[in-house]
Design a protein around this motif. Structure first.
Motif, PDB file in Angstrom:
ATOM      1  N   GLU A   1       9.848  11.477  11.688  1.00 28.71           N
ATOM      2  CA  GLU A   1       9.467  10.585  10.589  1.00 28.71           C
ATOM      3  C   GLU A   1       8.435   9.587  11.126  1.00 28.71           C
ATOM      4  N   PRO A   2       7.192   9.989  11.188  1.00 28.11           N
ATOM      5  CA  PRO A   2       6.169   9.115  11.789  1.00 28.11           C
ATOM      6  C   PRO A   2       5.845   7.935  10.880  1.00 28.11           C
ATOM      7  N   PRO A   3       5.317   6.873  11.454  1.00 26.27           N
ATOM      8  CA  PRO A   3       4.892   5.739  10.624  1.00 26.27           C
ATOM      9  C   PRO A   3       3.643   6.083   9.824  1.00 26.27           C
ATOM     10  N   THR A   4       3.487   5.399   8.715  1.00 27.85           N
ATOM     11  CA  THR A   4       2.258   5.536   7.919  1.00 27.85           C
ATOM     12  C   THR A   4       1.470   4.229   7.910  1.00 27.85           C
ATOM     13  N   GLY A   5       1.982   3.240   8.629  1.00 24.17           N
ATOM     14  CA  GLY A   5       1.295   1.956   8.725  1.00 24.17           C
ATOM     15  C   GLY A   5       1.519   1.329  10.076  1.00 24.17           C
ATOM     16  N   LEU A   6       0.635   0.420  10.448  1.00 24.89           N
ATOM     17  CA  LEU A   6       0.708  -0.250  11.747  1.00 24.89           C
ATOM     18  C   LEU A   6       0.273  -1.701  11.615  1.00 24.89           C
ATOM     19  N   VAL A   7       1.116  -2.607  12.120  1.00 22.64           N
ATOM     20  CA  VAL A   7       0.713  -4.006  12.312  1.00 22.64           C
ATOM     21  C   VAL A   7       0.274  -4.103  13.769  1.00 22.64           C
ATOM     22  N   CYS A   8      -1.032  -4.238  13.948  1.00 20.03           N
ATOM     23  CA  CYS A   8      -1.655  -4.080  15.260  1.00 20.03           C
ATOM     24  C   CYS A   8      -1.715  -5.418  16.004  1.00 20.03           C
ATOM     25  N   ALA A   9      -1.568  -5.358  17.332  1.00 21.49           N
ATOM     26  CA  ALA A   9      -1.507  -6.580  18.133  1.00 21.49           C
ATOM     27  C   ALA A   9      -2.845  -7.300  18.214  1.00 21.49           C
ATOM     28  N   ASN A  10      -3.914  -6.546  18.424  1.00 18.28           N
ATOM     29  CA  ASN A  10      -5.223  -7.158  18.635  1.00 18.28           C
ATOM     30  C   ASN A  10      -6.305  -6.089  18.485  1.00 18.28           C
TER      31      ASN A  10
ATOM     32  N   LEU B   1     -16.631  -1.845  11.988  1.00 19.40           N
ATOM     33  CA  LEU B   1     -16.012  -0.523  12.072  1.00 19.40           C
ATOM     34  C   LEU B   1     -15.998   0.112  10.683  1.00 19.40           C
ATOM     35  N   SER B   2     -16.283   1.374  10.619  1.00 24.91           N
ATOM     36  CA  SER B   2     -16.396   2.059   9.323  1.00 24.91           C
ATOM     37  C   SER B   2     -15.041   2.543   8.826  1.00 24.91           C
ATOM     38  N   VAL B   3     -14.067   1.638   8.804  1.00 26.82           N
ATOM     39  CA  VAL B   3     -12.737   1.969   8.306  1.00 26.82           C
ATOM     40  C   VAL B   3     -12.197   0.795   7.492  1.00 26.82           C
ATOM     41  N   PRO B   4     -11.455   1.069   6.434  1.00 26.20           N
ATOM     42  CA  PRO B   4     -10.841  -0.019   5.653  1.00 26.20           C
ATOM     43  C   PRO B   4      -9.598  -0.550   6.354  1.00 26.20           C
TER      44      PRO B   4
ATOM     45  N   ARG C   1      -7.586   9.498  14.667  1.00 24.49           N
ATOM     46  CA  ARG C   1      -8.698  10.450  14.578  1.00 24.49           C
ATOM     47  C   ARG C   1      -8.318  11.779  15.226  1.00 24.49           C
ATOM     48  N   ARG C   2      -7.654  11.712  16.372  1.00 28.50           N
ATOM     49  CA  ARG C   2      -7.244  12.939  17.063  1.00 28.50           C
ATOM     50  C   ARG C   2      -6.223  13.722  16.250  1.00 28.50           C
ATOM     51  N   LYS C   3      -5.405  13.016  15.455  1.00 27.40           N
ATOM     52  CA  LYS C   3      -4.400  13.687  14.631  1.00 27.40           C
ATOM     53  C   LYS C   3      -4.955  14.126  13.281  1.00 27.40           C
ATOM     54  N   GLY C   4      -6.224  13.831  13.037  1.00 24.63           N
ATOM     55  CA  GLY C   4      -6.840  14.245  11.780  1.00 24.63           C
ATOM     56  C   GLY C   4      -6.453  13.385  10.594  1.00 24.63           C
ATOM     57  N   LEU C   5      -6.001  12.160  10.842  1.00 24.58           N
ATOM     58  CA  LEU C   5      -5.611  11.255   9.767  1.00 24.58           C
ATOM     59  C   LEU C   5      -6.780  10.363   9.372  1.00 24.58           C
ATOM     60  N   VAL C   6      -6.873  10.054   8.096  1.00 22.91           N
ATOM     61  CA  VAL C   6      -7.922   9.179   7.587  1.00 22.91           C
ATOM     62  C   VAL C   6      -7.317   7.793   7.348  1.00 22.91           C
ATOM     63  N   VAL C   7      -7.803   6.797   8.098  1.00 25.64           N
ATOM     64  CA  VAL C   7      -7.314   5.428   7.927  1.00 25.64           C
ATOM     65  C   VAL C   7      -7.765   4.902   6.568  1.00 25.64           C
ATOM     66  N   GLY C   8      -6.817   4.319   5.845  1.00 24.05           N
ATOM     67  CA  GLY C   8      -7.090   3.863   4.486  1.00 24.05           C
ATOM     68  C   GLY C   8      -6.600   4.843   3.439  1.00 24.05           C
ATOM     69  N   ARG C   9      -6.298   6.079   3.872  1.00 30.72           N
ATOM     70  CA  ARG C   9      -5.747   7.086   2.956  1.00 30.72           C
ATOM     71  C   ARG C   9      -4.411   7.615   3.490  1.00 30.72           C
ATOM     72  N   ASP C  10      -4.418   8.148   4.707  1.00 36.69           N
ATOM     73  CA  ASP C  10      -3.208   8.719   5.299  1.00 36.69           C
ATOM     74  C   ASP C  10      -2.446   7.707   6.149  1.00 36.69           C
ATOM     75  N   PHE C  11      -3.145   6.698   6.631  1.00 32.40           N
ATOM     76  CA  PHE C  11      -2.556   5.739   7.567  1.00 32.40           C
ATOM     77  C   PHE C  11      -3.228   4.395   7.339  1.00 32.40           C
TER      78      PHE C  11
ATOM     79  N   LYS D   1       0.817  -1.218   0.000  1.00 31.80           N
ATOM     80  CA  LYS D   1       0.000   0.000   0.000  1.00 31.80           C
ATOM     81  C   LYS D   1       0.849   1.265   0.000  1.00 31.80           C
ATOM     82  N   GLY D   2       2.173   1.099  -0.038  1.00 34.75           N
ATOM     83  CA  GLY D   2       3.067   2.253  -0.100  1.00 34.75           C
ATOM     84  C   GLY D   2       3.682   2.651   1.224  1.00 34.75           C
ATOM     85  N   CYS D   3       3.414   1.911   2.282  1.00 36.26           N
ATOM     86  CA  CYS D   3       3.991   2.242   3.589  1.00 36.26           C
ATOM     87  C   CYS D   3       5.453   1.783   3.640  1.00 36.26           C
TER      88      CYS D   3
END
Length: 342
Positions: free
Chosen positions: A249-258, A294-297, A270-280, A187-189
């Motif tokens: 140099e912040p991350p643009t992707g996350l492999v989440c634990a659970n 959840l309404s996120v990709p 959300r607090r940083k104003g990032l859109v999951v699936g576009r910015d992160f 995805k470009g991360c």
């Protein structure tokens, strides 16, 4: 075939008399013994079903010296009240498999800071269980030789890298993390954060190995600053991701634990104003299928934990009832899917 005596519990001898067979033949036929002709086995099973025959598990347990009780040691992940939601399908699978085989299952719950070896020793001293499920495996886990030397039936949820051969059921965490990381790279991360839980356990070690392999194969740098080891409650996850998003140099992707780590990460973005699936972009281990609501990709890996629980109990019962049988050694894969959300 003549009817059984009214109000009497049918037994092997009655079935044998009605069919003109020996008790030994009837017993072997009900166990699918290869020495019994298939037609005879079919006749015996049909007669047993018609008579309502049920094996006398209590008598069998007495002969074998069994209590028909299993114990699973399940440490709490954290002191957060939602932290162990993913264990529910595992417990369900173990409970149902035990019940179907005529056993009961007790769960021995411990706190995160307790020593696993001490807990195991206390449980064995208390007695009352025919076999034990151990979890939260660490490298060269000392519980394995401890149990093997004492010939105590057990099965492990996870592998430990031990030189000893032992029964286990594990989830292919390395492959799950590898696939998740590779998906984010596609995805470009290039800067990808990784959530891990306990530093010493093999679950985290396997996830780290899969993540590192995917990054290395893609020519991307593994930055230790982007790898988190915490009790990832929702609050802890939100705080950790928020701090990462503030670095140069912040991350643009996350492999989440659970799933709990995911909810915290969504709060941080959300607090940083990032859109999951576009910015992160996020890939998550989702055993509860929470992601689809959840309404996120997202990229989600799911594992049938009820199946894992069944495999653990069935493998443990094999150790109890057939101690000379080969060890159960099963690795369960994860299933990856793209979740669009509702």
């Amino acid at each position: 075939m003549r009817a059984m005596t009214v109000n009497s519990r049918p037994n092997l001898r009655q079935i044998a008399v009605e069919l003109g067979l020996s008790v030994t033949t009837v017993s072997r036929a009900l166990k699918d013994g290869p020495e019994v002709h298939p037609e005879t086995t079919q006749r015996v099973k049909a007669a047993a079903a018609a008579a309502g025959y049920v094996p006398n598990l209590h008598g069998r347990a007495l002969r074998m010296g069994l209590t028909r009780t299993l114990t699973a040691i399940l440490p709490m992940e954290t002191r957060n009240y939602l932290s162990d939601i993913a264990k529910l399908p595992l417990i369900e699978g173990m409970t149902m498999a035990a019940r179907e085989r005529g056993y009961s299952l007790s769960v021995y719950s411990t706190t995160p800071e307790e020593d696993p070896q001490d807990n195991l020793s206390r449980l064995i001293q208390a007695g009352g269980a025919d076999g034990i499920v151990i979890t939260r495996m660490v490298s060269e886990d000392p519980r394995i030789p401890f149990l093997l030397e004492r010939s105590i039936p057990f099965i492990a949820f996870g592998r430990s890298g031990s030189a000893f051969s032992y029964p286990y059921v594990d989830v292919d965490n390395a492959s799950i993390a590898f696939e998740a990381t590779r998906e984010l790279l596609a995805k470009g991360c290039r800067r990808i954060a990784l959530q891990l839980l306990n530093r010493g356990d093999q679950y985290s070690a396997a996830r780290l190995a899969g993540y590192a392999r995917a990054m290395t194969e893609a020519g991307a740098q593994v930055d230790e600053a982007l790898i988190g080891h915490e009790d990832f409650t929702m609050e802890a996850s939100e705080g950790w991701i928020s701090r990462l998003l503030d670095i140069d140099e912040p991350p643009t992707g996350l492999v989440c634990a659970n799933e709990l780590g995911l909810l915290g990460a969504l709060g941080a973005t959300r607090r940083k104003g990032l859109v999951v699936g576009r910015d992160f972009h996020i890939a998550v281990r989702d055993n509860t299928h929470m992601c689809r609501y959840l309404s996120v990709p997202l990229t989600a890996h799911s594992v049938d934990m009820a199946h894992v629980g069944r495999c653990l109990v069935e493998g443990l019962i094999t150790r109890i009832e057939q101690p000379d049988a080969p060890f159960t050694q099963v690795v369960v894969p994860g299933e990856m899917q793209q979740v669009i959300g509702v």
